[in-house]
Design a protein around this motif. Structure first.
Motif, PDB file in Angstrom:
ATOM      1  N   MET A   1       0.848  -1.190   0.000  1.00  0.00           N
ATOM      2  CA  MET A   1       0.000   0.000   0.000  1.00  0.00           C
ATOM      3  C   MET A   1       0.884   1.239   0.000  1.00  0.00           C
ATOM      4  SD  MET A   1      -3.088   0.838   2.542  1.00  0.00           S
ATOM      5  CE  MET A   1      -2.976   2.256   3.553  1.00  0.00           C
ATOM      6  N   ASN A   2       0.624   2.120  -0.906  1.00  0.00           N
ATOM      7  CA  ASN A   2       1.393   3.357  -1.011  1.00  0.00           C
ATOM      8  C   ASN A   2       0.704   4.431  -0.182  1.00  0.00           C
ATOM      9  OD1 ASN A   2       2.813   5.613  -1.697  1.00  0.00           O
ATOM     10  ND2 ASN A   2       2.549   5.401  -3.906  1.00  0.00           N
ATOM     11  N   THR A   3       1.192   4.673   1.029  1.00  0.00           N
ATOM     12  CA  THR A   3       0.536   5.625   1.935  1.00  0.00           C
ATOM     13  C   THR A   3       0.669   7.066   1.478  1.00  0.00           C
ATOM     14  OG1 THR A   3       2.496   5.678   3.334  1.00  0.00           O
ATOM     15  CG2 THR A   3       0.753   4.125   3.939  1.00  0.00           C
ATOM     16  N   SER A   4       1.621   7.372   0.625  1.00  0.00           N
ATOM     17  CA  SER A   4       1.751   8.748   0.140  1.00  0.00           C
ATOM     18  C   SER A   4       0.590   9.126  -0.773  1.00  0.00           C
ATOM     19  CB  SER A   4       3.084   8.945  -0.581  1.00  0.00           C
ATOM     20  OG  SER A   4       3.115   8.184  -1.774  1.00  0.00           O
ATOM     21  N   MET A   5      -0.106   8.144  -1.290  1.00  0.00           N
ATOM     22  CA  MET A   5      -1.231   8.394  -2.186  1.00  0.00           C
ATOM     23  C   MET A   5      -2.565   8.448  -1.433  1.00  0.00           C
ATOM     24  SD  MET A   5       0.138   8.783  -5.085  1.00  0.00           S
ATOM     25  CE  MET A   5      -1.198   8.673  -6.233  1.00  0.00           C
ATOM     26  N   LEU A   6      -2.543   8.158  -0.148  1.00  0.00           N
ATOM     27  CA  LEU A   6      -3.782   8.059   0.613  1.00  0.00           C
ATOM     28  C   LEU A   6      -4.582   9.352   0.593  1.00  0.00           C
ATOM     29  CD1 LEU A   6      -5.445   6.138   2.322  1.00  0.00           C
ATOM     30  CD2 LEU A   6      -4.174   6.899   4.313  1.00  0.00           C
ATOM     31  N   THR A   7      -3.953  10.502   0.828  1.00  0.00           N
ATOM     32  CA  THR A   7      -4.700  11.758   0.842  1.00  0.00           C
ATOM     33  C   THR A   7      -5.286  12.079  -0.523  1.00  0.00           C
ATOM     34  OG1 THR A   7      -2.687  13.029   0.479  1.00  0.00           O
ATOM     35  CG2 THR A   7      -3.418  12.767   2.749  1.00  0.00           C
ATOM     36  N   LYS A   8      -4.622  11.709  -1.578  1.00  0.00           N
ATOM     37  CA  LYS A   8      -5.155  11.956  -2.918  1.00  0.00           C
ATOM     38  C   LYS A   8      -6.399  11.102  -3.161  1.00  0.00           C
ATOM     39  CE  LYS A   8      -0.729  13.335  -4.755  1.00  0.00           C
ATOM     40  NZ  LYS A   8       0.386  13.025  -5.606  1.00  0.00           N
ATOM     41  N   ASP A   9      -6.438   9.934  -2.568  1.00  0.00           N
ATOM     42  CA  ASP A   9      -7.602   9.069  -2.731  1.00  0.00           C
ATOM     43  C   ASP A   9      -8.808   9.598  -1.954  1.00  0.00           C
ATOM     44  OD1 ASP A   9      -6.145   7.388  -4.323  1.00  0.00           O
ATOM     45  OD2 ASP A   9      -5.661   5.996  -2.712  1.00  0.00           O
ATOM     46  N   LEU A  10      -8.559  10.284  -0.859  1.00  0.00           N
ATOM     47  CA  LEU A  10      -9.656  10.772  -0.024  1.00  0.00           C
ATOM     48  C   LEU A  10     -10.239  12.083  -0.521  1.00  0.00           C
ATOM     49  CD1 LEU A  10      -8.217  10.005   3.516  1.00  0.00           C
ATOM     50  CD2 LEU A  10      -9.979   8.752   2.285  1.00  0.00           C
ATOM     51  N   GLY A  11      -9.488  12.847  -1.254  1.00  0.00           N
ATOM     52  CA  GLY A  11      -9.975  14.133  -1.724  1.00  0.00           C
ATOM     53  C   GLY A  11      -9.340  15.262  -0.953  1.00  0.00           C
ATOM     54  N   THR A  12     -10.070  16.341  -0.798  1.00  0.00           N
ATOM     55  CA  THR A  12      -9.549  17.528  -0.134  1.00  0.00           C
ATOM     56  C   THR A  12      -9.385  17.289   1.363  1.00  0.00           C
ATOM     57  OG1 THR A  12     -10.662  18.910  -1.743  1.00  0.00           O
ATOM     58  CG2 THR A  12      -9.984  19.967   0.282  1.00  0.00           C
ATOM     59  N   ILE A  13      -8.272  17.733   1.888  1.00  0.00           N
ATOM     60  CA  ILE A  13      -8.000  17.629   3.318  1.00  0.00           C
ATOM     61  C   ILE A  13      -8.199  19.005   3.953  1.00  0.00           C
ATOM     62  CG2 ILE A  13      -6.255  17.111   5.067  1.00  0.00           C
ATOM     63  CD1 ILE A  13      -7.168  14.665   3.457  1.00  0.00           C
ATOM     64  N   LEU A  14      -9.018  19.078   4.972  1.00  0.00           N
ATOM     65  CA  LEU A  14      -9.226  20.317   5.720  1.00  0.00           C
ATOM     66  C   LEU A  14      -8.580  20.158   7.084  1.00  0.00           C
ATOM     67  CD1 LEU A  14     -12.996  20.943   4.968  1.00  0.00           C
ATOM     68  CD2 LEU A  14     -11.034  21.965   3.840  1.00  0.00           C
ATOM     69  N   VAL A  15      -7.925  21.201   7.539  1.00  0.00           N
ATOM     70  CA  VAL A  15      -7.293  21.152   8.848  1.00  0.00           C
ATOM     71  C   VAL A  15      -7.738  22.327   9.697  1.00  0.00           C
ATOM     72  CG1 VAL A  15      -5.129  19.835   8.832  1.00  0.00           C
ATOM     73  CG2 VAL A  15      -5.273  21.919   7.549  1.00  0.00           C
ATOM     74  N   GLY A  16      -7.814  22.072  10.999  1.00  0.00           N
ATOM     75  CA  GLY A  16      -8.054  23.128  11.972  1.00  0.00           C
ATOM     76  C   GLY A  16      -9.236  24.013  11.655  1.00  0.00           C
ATOM     77  N   HIS A  17      -8.930  25.291  11.524  1.00  0.00           N
ATOM     78  CA  HIS A  17      -9.981  26.297  11.351  1.00  0.00           C
ATOM     79  C   HIS A  17     -10.756  26.132  10.041  1.00  0.00           C
ATOM     80  CE1 HIS A  17      -8.837  28.405  14.952  1.00  0.00           C
ATOM     81  NE2 HIS A  17      -7.560  28.282  14.595  1.00  0.00           N
ATOM     82  N   GLU A  18     -10.133  25.522   9.041  1.00  0.00           N
ATOM     83  CA  GLU A  18     -10.845  25.251   7.782  1.00  0.00           C
ATOM     84  C   GLU A  18     -11.990  24.268   8.023  1.00  0.00           C
ATOM     85  OE1 GLU A  18      -7.330  25.564   4.457  1.00  0.00           O
ATOM     86  OE2 GLU A  18      -7.503  23.723   5.617  1.00  0.00           O
ATOM     87  N   ALA A  19     -11.733  23.240   8.833  1.00  0.00           N
ATOM     88  CA  ALA A  19     -12.772  22.249   9.133  1.00  0.00           C
ATOM     89  C   ALA A  19     -13.895  22.873   9.951  1.00  0.00           C
ATOM     90  CB  ALA A  19     -12.175  21.059   9.873  1.00  0.00           C
ATOM     91  N   VAL A  20     -13.558  23.799  10.848  1.00  0.00           N
ATOM     92  CA  VAL A  20     -14.580  24.513  11.626  1.00  0.00           C
ATOM     93  C   VAL A  20     -15.421  25.378  10.693  1.00  0.00           C
ATOM     94  CG1 VAL A  20     -14.986  26.244  13.432  1.00  0.00           C
ATOM     95  CG2 VAL A  20     -13.218  24.513  13.751  1.00  0.00           C
TER      96      VAL A  20
END
Length: 50
Positions: A1-20
């Motif tokens: 499993m190529n873990t570097s590709m995991l975020t690309k498979d999930l789509g957009t990543i929101l962090v912190g205040h963006e998720a709020v």
């Protein structure tokens, strides 16, 4: 499993205040803030259990 590709498979990543801002989470904080909030919510609930 190529873990570097995991975020690309999930789509957009929101962090912190963006998720709020998107309404995914209510607020940003760490474990200490989460435990404080949990205690507040427990003490706020005065419904008697049967």
């Amino acid at each position: 499993m190529n873990t570097s590709m995991l975020t690309k498979d999930l789509g957009t990543i929101l962090v912190g205040h963006e998720a709020v801002a998107e309404g995914i989470i209510n607020e940003v904080g760490g474990i200490a803030e989460a435990v404080k909030r949990l205690h507040f919510m427990i003490n706020e609930d005065t419904t008697p259990y049967e």
